[in-house]
Design an enzyme around this catalytic site. Structure first.
Site, PDB file in Angstrom:
ATOM      1  N   THR A 199       0.860  -1.196   0.000  1.00 27.88           N
ATOM      2  CA  THR A 199       0.000   0.000   0.000  1.00 27.88           C
ATOM      3  C   THR A 199       0.893   1.243   0.000  1.00 27.88           C
ATOM      4  O   THR A 199       0.422   2.339   0.282  1.00 27.88           O
ATOM      5  CB  THR A 199      -0.926   0.044   1.238  1.00 27.88           C
ATOM      6  OG1 THR A 199      -0.092   0.048   2.408  1.00 27.88           O
ATOM      7  CG2 THR A 199      -1.886  -1.129   1.289  1.00 27.88           C
ATOM      8  N   ARG A 216       4.069   2.493  -2.447  1.00 31.97           N
ATOM      9  CA  ARG A 216       4.148   3.048  -3.797  1.00 31.97           C
ATOM     10  C   ARG A 216       4.489   1.912  -4.758  1.00 31.97           C
ATOM     11  O   ARG A 216       5.237   0.988  -4.412  1.00 31.97           O
ATOM     12  CB  ARG A 216       5.235   4.134  -3.889  1.00 31.97           C
ATOM     13  CG  ARG A 216       4.840   5.468  -3.282  1.00 31.97           C
ATOM     14  CD  ARG A 216       3.769   6.183  -4.096  1.00 31.97           C
ATOM     15  NE  ARG A 216       3.389   7.474  -3.534  1.00 31.97           N
ATOM     16  CZ  ARG A 216       2.388   7.671  -2.681  1.00 31.97           C
ATOM     17  NH1 ARG A 216       1.649   6.653  -2.272  1.00 31.97           N
ATOM     18  NH2 ARG A 216       2.093   8.883  -2.250  1.00 31.97           N
ATOM     19  N   ASP A 267      -2.272  -2.175  -3.626  1.00 32.63           N
ATOM     20  CA  ASP A 267      -3.100  -0.972  -3.728  1.00 32.63           C
ATOM     21  C   ASP A 267      -2.436   0.050  -4.636  1.00 32.63           C
ATOM     22  O   ASP A 267      -3.011   1.081  -4.937  1.00 32.63           O
ATOM     23  CB  ASP A 267      -3.304  -0.376  -2.328  1.00 32.63           C
ATOM     24  CG  ASP A 267      -4.310   0.767  -2.338  1.00 32.63           C
ATOM     25  OD1 ASP A 267      -5.366   0.605  -2.996  1.00 32.63           O
ATOM     26  OD2 ASP A 267      -4.040   1.811  -1.721  1.00 32.63           O
ATOM     27  N   GLU A 294       0.613   2.914 -12.536  1.00 33.07           N
ATOM     28  CA  GLU A 294      -0.814   3.102 -12.246  1.00 33.07           C
ATOM     29  C   GLU A 294      -1.411   4.353 -12.882  1.00 33.07           C
ATOM     30  O   GLU A 294      -2.633   4.436 -13.062  1.00 33.07           O
ATOM     31  CB  GLU A 294      -1.050   3.134 -10.731  1.00 33.07           C
ATOM     32  CG  GLU A 294      -0.500   4.372 -10.031  1.00 33.07           C
ATOM     33  CD  GLU A 294      -0.672   4.308  -8.511  1.00 33.07           C
ATOM     34  OE1 GLU A 294      -0.356   3.272  -7.912  1.00 33.07           O
ATOM     35  OE2 GLU A 294      -1.116   5.317  -7.934  1.00 33.07           O
ATOM     36  N   HIS A 346      -5.361   2.308  -5.619  1.00 30.54           N
ATOM     37  CA  HIS A 346      -4.780   3.319  -4.713  1.00 30.54           C
ATOM     38  C   HIS A 346      -5.882   3.935  -3.835  1.00 30.54           C
ATOM     39  O   HIS A 346      -6.043   5.151  -3.787  1.00 30.54           O
ATOM     40  CB  HIS A 346      -4.056   4.405  -5.529  1.00 30.54           C
ATOM     41  CG  HIS A 346      -2.946   5.065  -4.742  1.00 30.54           C
ATOM     42  ND1 HIS A 346      -1.735   5.421  -5.293  1.00 30.54           N
ATOM     43  CD2 HIS A 346      -2.871   5.430  -3.435  1.00 30.54           C
ATOM     44  CE1 HIS A 346      -0.974   5.992  -4.369  1.00 30.54           C
ATOM     45  NE2 HIS A 346      -1.648   5.998  -3.239  1.00 30.54           N
TER      46      HIS A 346
HETATM   47  P1  NAI Z   1       6.124   7.836   7.551  1.00 28.37           P
HETATM   48  O1  NAI Z   1       7.015   8.900   7.024  1.00 28.37           O
HETATM   49  O2  NAI Z   1       5.419   8.047   8.842  1.00 28.37           O
HETATM   50  O3  NAI Z   1       6.955   6.453   7.687  1.00 28.37           O
HETATM   51  C1  NAI Z   1       7.846   6.001   6.725  1.00 28.37           C
HETATM   52  C2  NAI Z   1       8.872   5.125   7.423  1.00 28.37           C
HETATM   53  O4  NAI Z   1       9.693   4.514   6.406  1.00 28.37           O
HETATM   54  C3  NAI Z   1       9.806   5.895   8.361  1.00 28.37           C
HETATM   55  O5  NAI Z   1       9.888   5.247   9.613  1.00 28.37           O
HETATM   56  C4  NAI Z   1      11.148   5.848   7.634  1.00 28.37           C
HETATM   57  O6  NAI Z   1      12.268   5.841   8.507  1.00 28.37           O
HETATM   58  C5  NAI Z   1      11.031   4.528   6.882  1.00 28.37           C
HETATM   59  N1  NAI Z   1      11.963   4.391   5.777  1.00 28.37           N
HETATM   60  C6  NAI Z   1      12.438   5.345   4.932  1.00 28.37           C
HETATM   61  N2  NAI Z   1      13.306   4.814   4.057  1.00 28.37           N
HETATM   62  C7  NAI Z   1      13.387   3.488   4.347  1.00 28.37           C
HETATM   63  C8  NAI Z   1      14.131   2.403   3.827  1.00 28.37           C
HETATM   64  N3  NAI Z   1      15.012   2.596   2.816  1.00 28.37           N
HETATM   65  N4  NAI Z   1      13.976   1.187   4.372  1.00 28.37           N
HETATM   66  C9  NAI Z   1      13.127   0.993   5.419  1.00 28.37           C
HETATM   67  N5  NAI Z   1      12.397   1.990   5.969  1.00 28.37           N
HETATM   68  C10 NAI Z   1      12.527   3.228   5.446  1.00 28.37           C
HETATM   69  O7  NAI Z   1       5.108   7.503   6.373  1.00 28.37           O
HETATM   70  P2  NAI Z   1       3.633   6.921   6.466  1.00 28.37           P
HETATM   71  O8  NAI Z   1       2.665   8.022   6.690  1.00 28.37           O
HETATM   72  O9  NAI Z   1       3.618   5.742   7.360  1.00 28.37           O
HETATM   73  O10 NAI Z   1       3.423   6.442   4.929  1.00 28.37           O
HETATM   74  C11 NAI Z   1       4.246   5.446   4.349  1.00 28.37           C
HETATM   75  C12 NAI Z   1       4.041   5.450   2.842  1.00 28.37           C
HETATM   76  O11 NAI Z   1       2.711   5.027   2.549  1.00 28.37           O
HETATM   77  C13 NAI Z   1       4.120   6.849   2.198  1.00 28.37           C
HETATM   78  O12 NAI Z   1       5.463   7.187   1.866  1.00 28.37           O
HETATM   79  C14 NAI Z   1       3.281   6.706   0.966  1.00 28.37           C
HETATM   80  O13 NAI Z   1       4.120   6.324  -0.110  1.00 28.37           O
HETATM   81  C15 NAI Z   1       2.326   5.563   1.297  1.00 28.37           C
HETATM   82  N6  NAI Z   1       0.922   6.003   1.394  1.00 28.37           N
HETATM   83  C16 NAI Z   1      -0.018   5.310   0.685  1.00 28.37           C
HETATM   84  C17 NAI Z   1      -1.354   5.675   0.743  1.00 28.37           C
HETATM   85  C18 NAI Z   1      -2.404   4.902   0.002  1.00 28.37           C
HETATM   86  O14 NAI Z   1      -3.519   5.418  -0.187  1.00 28.37           O
HETATM   87  N7  NAI Z   1      -2.143   3.678  -0.422  1.00 28.37           N
HETATM   88  C19 NAI Z   1      -1.780   6.836   1.529  1.00 28.37           C
HETATM   89  C20 NAI Z   1      -0.728   7.451   2.298  1.00 28.37           C
HETATM   90  C21 NAI Z   1       0.580   7.052   2.204  1.00 28.37           C
END
Ligand code: NAI
Length: 338
Positions: free
Chosen positions: A233, A235, A259, A264, A296
């Site tokens: 879910t 990217r 998702d 996409e 998505h």
């Molecule tokens: P967040 O910023 O709170 O958490 C992201 C985590 O990933 C952080 O703990 C960070 O340290 C970690 N991270 C960064 N690079 C990494 C790597 N190389 N290896 C392992 N961990 C790594 O983000 P949140 O809000 O939890 O969202 C996560 C992702 O979900 C977003 O970046 C977005 O792409 C996706 N998303 C999808 C949605 C959907 O509708 N399907 C909606 C909102 C977000």
């Protein structure tokens, strides 16, 4: 302030229209996604408002700058579709909605897991057709199984809370492990290889970056448990889709809940049911009975859609009032070539 909203869906219009009078902004809506070819539509706007599939690359930003656009307001959390270096070069700040409902996405990830595990998508069609056989619908207890969570930010933490409720063991990986959180949540940070080797279900919750692009490819899949369930879910480009298809064909990957999909943009959020699908990779994915693709929609709850509109308008108001931008995303200063 005049805001030009790109990629508008009816629910965007509904939520922004409901709130805009409280902010005093003028909002114009475009159905098309922003890209370098249609950036001219932003003429006269102070801010553009974009979502996940708008292409805000250097060419688009150059045009926005020439048109006098002063702010790029993302109405999503991920910002991989914006060239932050170019935005910094043209001195256009970029703001986003960092968290509109981590619950929404986490709950959608669980919906995919449960549907795939208990074959709900297949049972739904069977019983409607008078087929009450259980053949091929065997699932497994989530209780006692191991989940591997990559990225332990806001969404992952909600997901972990739910999975612990099922009685699952949770292994996690993050480039910035938070050991205090791990102790509190009862999870263990492990290296990626160990997570791949031990997890029954792997769920991706890290952002798309140069480091994470195609992190799930041939090599990663070869290290996973046979029959692993993959949930994305995050990217689309976190997964190399052709490698996933190979893994599914070889039965190494037991099921996949997606998702997001790396290509996409041409399909998701549109009704293409009257067209012939010209994306062979997507068509192959959709042909597997152990793959569920959703468009998505992880974010798509009433609460999240309201939060998106409210936070976006708050972000624009901070800019209009020359205040510090709470939700600004900035390029790595070392990479900006002015
Ligand atoms: P967040 O910023 O709170 O958490 C992201 C985590 O990933 C952080 O703990 C960070 O340290 C970690 N991270 C960064 N690079 C990494 C790597 N190389 N290896 C392992 N961990 C790594 O983000 P949140 O809000 O939890 O969202 C996560 C992702 O979900 C977003 O970046 C977005 O792409 C996706 N998303 C999808 C949605 C959907 O509708 N399907 C909606 C909102 C977000």
């Amino acid at each position: 302030m005049k805001i030009m909203l790109f990629g508008t869906q009816p629910y965007d219009r509904e939520s922004f229209d409901r709130l805009k009078s409280a902010y005093g902004f003028e909002i114009c809506y475009h159905r098309s996604h922003l890209n370098a070819n249609n950036a001219v539509l932003a003429q006269g706007a102070d801010a553009v408002c974009v979502f996940v599939n708008d292409v805000v690359d250097a060419a688009t930003i150059r045009q926005l700058s020439a048109l006098g656009v002063k702010l790029i307001a993302l109405r999503c959390a991920g910002f991989n579709n914006v060239d932050l270096n170019a935005a910094a070069r043209y001195r256009i700040p970029v703001v986003r909605v960092p968290a509109y409902s981590p619950h929404a996405v986490a709950e959608h990830a669980v919906a995919l897991m449960l549907a795939l595990n208990r074959k709900v998508h297949r049972a739904y069609w069977r019983t409607r057709d008078g087929n009450f056989s259980l053949h091929g619908l065997l699932g497994f207890d989530m209780y006692g199984k191991t989940a591997g969570i990559i990225g332990t930010g806001k969404i992952a933490r909600e997901l972990i809370h739910i999975l612990k409720g099922f009685g699952m063991e949770v292994l996690a990986h993050d480039i910035y492990p938070d050991e205090q959180y791990a102790a509190q949540a009862g999870i263990t940070y492990v290296p990626l290889d160990e997570l791949y080797a031990r997890a029954d279900i792997i769920s991706l919750h890290c952002p798309l970056t140069d480091q994470t692009r195609y992190m799930i490819g041939d090599v990663a899949i070869s290290h996973m448990k046979p029959g692993v369930m993959l949930i994305n879910t995050g990217r689309g480009k976190l997964i190399h889709t052709e490698a996933l298809i190979d893994g599914l064909k070889e039965k190494k990957v037991g099921s996949a809940g997606l998702d997001v999909y790396e290509e996409e943009a041409g399909y998701f959020y549109e009704d293409t049911s009257d067209r012939i699908m010209d994306d062979d990779v997507l068509a192959r994915l959709l042909s597997f009975n152990n793959v569920i693709v959703t468009s998505h929609q992880g974010f798509f709850t009433r609460e999240a859609v309201d939060n998106i509109a409210r936070t976006t308008l708050d972000n624009v108001r901070e800019f209009a009032e020359h205040r510090a931008l709470t939700n600004e995303v900035c390029a790595d200063p070392q990479h900006i070539v002015l």
